[in-house]
Design a protein around this motif. Sequence first.
Motif, PDB file in Angstrom:
ATOM      1  N   ASP A  98       0.833  -1.207   0.000  1.00  0.00           N
ATOM      2  CA  ASP A  98       0.000   0.000   0.000  1.00  0.00           C
ATOM      3  C   ASP A  98       0.870   1.261   0.000  1.00  0.00           C
ATOM      4  N   GLU A  99       0.304   2.323  -0.580  1.00  0.00           N
ATOM      5  CA  GLU A  99       0.985   3.615  -0.580  1.00  0.00           C
ATOM      6  C   GLU A  99       0.128   4.613   0.191  1.00  0.00           C
ATOM      7  N   VAL A 100       0.712   5.224   1.198  1.00  0.00           N
ATOM      8  CA  VAL A 100       0.013   6.234   1.996  1.00  0.00           C
ATOM      9  C   VAL A 100       0.653   7.587   1.694  1.00  0.00           C
ATOM     10  N   ALA A 101      -0.170   8.544   1.244  1.00  0.00           N
ATOM     11  CA  ALA A 101       0.354   9.866   0.895  1.00  0.00           C
ATOM     12  C   ALA A 101      -0.224  10.919   1.821  1.00  0.00           C
ATOM     13  N   PHE A 102       0.629  11.831   2.268  1.00  0.00           N
ATOM     14  CA  PHE A 102       0.203  12.941   3.131  1.00  0.00           C
ATOM     15  C   PHE A 102       0.214  14.216   2.292  1.00  0.00           C
ATOM     16  N   LEU A 103      -0.963  14.849   2.179  1.00  0.00           N
ATOM     17  CA  LEU A 103      -1.166  15.963   1.252  1.00  0.00           C
ATOM     18  C   LEU A 103      -1.490  17.235   2.022  1.00  0.00           C
TER      19      LEU A 103
END
Lengths: 156, 82
Positions: B71-76
């Motif tokens: 999984d890829e978790v991105a903080f925007l």
Amino acid sequence: MKADVRLGANAFDPAAELARFLEAHPASGGIASFIGQVRAESGADAVLELELSYYPPLTLPGMKTLADEALAQWPLDGLLILHRVGAMQPGEPIVLVAAAARHRRDAFLAADFVMDHLKSDAWFWKRERTAAGWRWVEPRAEDHTDRLRWKTVSAI
Amino acid sequence: MRLSVVTLGKLADIFTLPEIELVGADSITMLDLRNRIGPPHSSLLFSPKNRIAVNGLVTAYDPELVLADGDEVAFLPPVSGG
């Protein structure tokens, strides 16, 4: 009708893109376009370089959804959205939006709608280099209020 | 399992962590990830001002959300305009 939505790391020529767009829509009575470019200023606060970063899984898909919303809202013959990413110099174009419609009002409104949403909703992060170094550009309240203008037009 | 963590905008200046490897685990929750990142970065990344995307989908912060291998978790952080 499908919109032409592109994201690119290389400089583009708005005049050439617009000429192609005009050529593709001879039956449209009105074409409205907007070009955004990196301000070329002088003085201590002048921006020497602008860098736009983006997140591939979200940025282009989000721009395509925005184009679909504009197409659903106004009877357009064509819609073009071009956006730069990466490092840019003063005077270089950042964004080109063009809308073609049978009548001018739809073209004006669609281009305005797309720009307001690109400025407030699209997944871009901007930083500028001045003589003092790099700094991240914070969201502008005006961009948020500009977007809210469209709340009265639709539920978007 | 391996997890990719992506930070965008000014968050990328504060914190970069391309991949987390969790030996022996098949999945972790968002809360586990938060604890693993730990202070002070966890509170900056998980600030309510930011949005979180999992595998390219923006989601509300859910501490119970299960994250799996790959999984890829991105903080925007808040966007600053095109």
